[in-house]
Design an enzyme around this catalytic site. Structure first.
Site, PDB file in Angstrom:
ATOM      1  N   ASP A   9      68.434  13.830  14.882  1.00  0.00           N
ATOM      2  CA  ASP A   9      67.048  13.733  14.435  1.00  0.00           C
ATOM      3  C   ASP A   9      66.351  14.983  14.981  1.00  0.00           C
ATOM      4  OD1 ASP A   9      64.325  13.268  14.246  1.00  0.00           O
ATOM      5  OD2 ASP A   9      64.429  11.241  15.076  1.00  0.00           O
ATOM      6  N   GLY A  31      60.443  11.484   4.570  1.00  0.00           N
ATOM      7  CA  GLY A  31      61.595  12.254   5.060  1.00  0.00           C
ATOM      8  C   GLY A  31      61.337  12.884   6.410  1.00  0.00           C
ATOM      9  N   ASP A  33      59.396  15.281   7.147  1.00  0.00           N
ATOM     10  CA  ASP A  33      57.957  15.523   7.312  1.00  0.00           C
ATOM     11  C   ASP A  33      57.287  14.313   7.985  1.00  0.00           C
ATOM     12  OD1 ASP A  33      55.564  16.884   7.045  1.00  0.00           O
ATOM     13  OD2 ASP A  33      55.436  16.680   4.857  1.00  0.00           O
ATOM     14  N   SER A 116      64.654  20.986   1.260  1.00  0.00           N
ATOM     15  CA  SER A 116      64.712  20.715  -0.195  1.00  0.00           C
ATOM     16  C   SER A 116      65.831  19.781  -0.639  1.00  0.00           C
ATOM     17  CB  SER A 116      64.808  22.015  -1.027  1.00  0.00           C
ATOM     18  OG  SER A 116      63.556  22.626  -1.174  1.00  0.00           O
ATOM     19  N   THR A 117      66.723  19.370   0.268  1.00  0.00           N
ATOM     20  CA  THR A 117      67.889  18.597  -0.188  1.00  0.00           C
ATOM     21  C   THR A 117      67.678  17.082  -0.174  1.00  0.00           C
ATOM     22  OG1 THR A 117      68.950  18.444   1.994  1.00  0.00           O
ATOM     23  CG2 THR A 117      69.443  20.401   0.665  1.00  0.00           C
ATOM     24  N   GLY A 118      66.466  16.649   0.180  1.00  0.00           N
ATOM     25  CA  GLY A 118      66.167  15.221   0.147  1.00  0.00           C
ATOM     26  C   GLY A 118      65.380  14.900  -1.112  1.00  0.00           C
ATOM     27  N   TYR A 120      63.317  16.568  -2.704  1.00  0.00           N
ATOM     28  CA  TYR A 120      63.195  17.682  -3.658  1.00  0.00           C
ATOM     29  C   TYR A 120      64.479  17.968  -4.448  1.00  0.00           C
ATOM     30  CZ  TYR A 120      58.426  18.941  -2.224  1.00  0.00           C
ATOM     31  OH  TYR A 120      57.061  18.954  -1.999  1.00  0.00           O
TER      32      TYR A 120
END
Ligand code: AR6
Length: 164
Positions: A9, A31, A33, A116-118, A120
């Site tokens: 994490d 996510g 963020d 970007s891989t979640g 997005y």
């Protein structure tokens, strides 16, 4: 610059800066963020509000507040739209800008999530290649230690394989 993959994490890492996968408003979300804002506390949102957003492909820096990391670098990755909308350059811009901001703030260790891989939707392996290529092409700087912080084992495996 040493690059290490870790499955963890990102909010727990004691580094000069952690990178957040943010949205253009910089006002928080889900996510990583959401996790960053929860762990940093409400002052982070206050500082973010004053930044007036950030364009996709770029990044802005704040303090880390209650996080063990000194700074948070909020990078806005592209939404994946099939790859023909400049996604690669925009994602590379996140990594480049984050490194430059870190350097300007005297940071020597930095941790990146798989931007970007979640939500997005950027394909994981393609994104990992962009991340590593961009880190390897970066001009040499005072940053000596980069952690690629994978949250899931699939992402960790992809990075471990690409790093050999
Ligand atoms: N530590 C490290 N990585 C994490 C953590 C964590 N605590 N939590 C999730 N991840 P995402 P995006 C991984 O969706 O695709 C937000 O709502 C996750 O498994 O967080 O860039 C923003 O506000 C994935 O591998 O970011 C934006 O609206 C990676 O972090 C939007 O999502 C990125 O997944 C940004 O989407």
């Amino acid at each position: 610059m040493r690059i290490e993959v870790r499955q963890d994490d990102i909010t727990t890492l004691e580094v000069g800066a952690i990178v957040n996968a943010a949205k253009e408003s910089l006002l928080g979300g889900g996510g990583v963020d959401g996790a960053v804002h929860r762990a940093a506390g409400p002052e982070l949102l206050e500082e973010c509000r004053a930044l007036g957003g950030c364009p996709t492909g770029s990044a802005k820096i704040t303090a880390g507040y209650d996080l063990p990391a000194e700074h948070v670098i909020h990078a806005v990755g592209p939404v994946w739209r099939g790859g023909g909308q400049g996604e690669r350059d925009l994602l590379a811009g996140c990594y480049r800008t984050a490194l430059a901001l870190a350097e300007q703030h005297g940071v020597t260790s930095i941790a990146f999530p798989a931007i970007s891989t979640g939500v997005y939707g950027y394909p994981k392996e393609a994104a990992a290649r962009v991340a590593l290529d961009t880190l390897n092409e970066a001009p040499s700087s005072a940053i000596t230690f980069v952690i690629i912080c994978a949250f899931d084992s699939e992402t960790a495996d992809i990075y471990s394989r690409l790093l050999g």
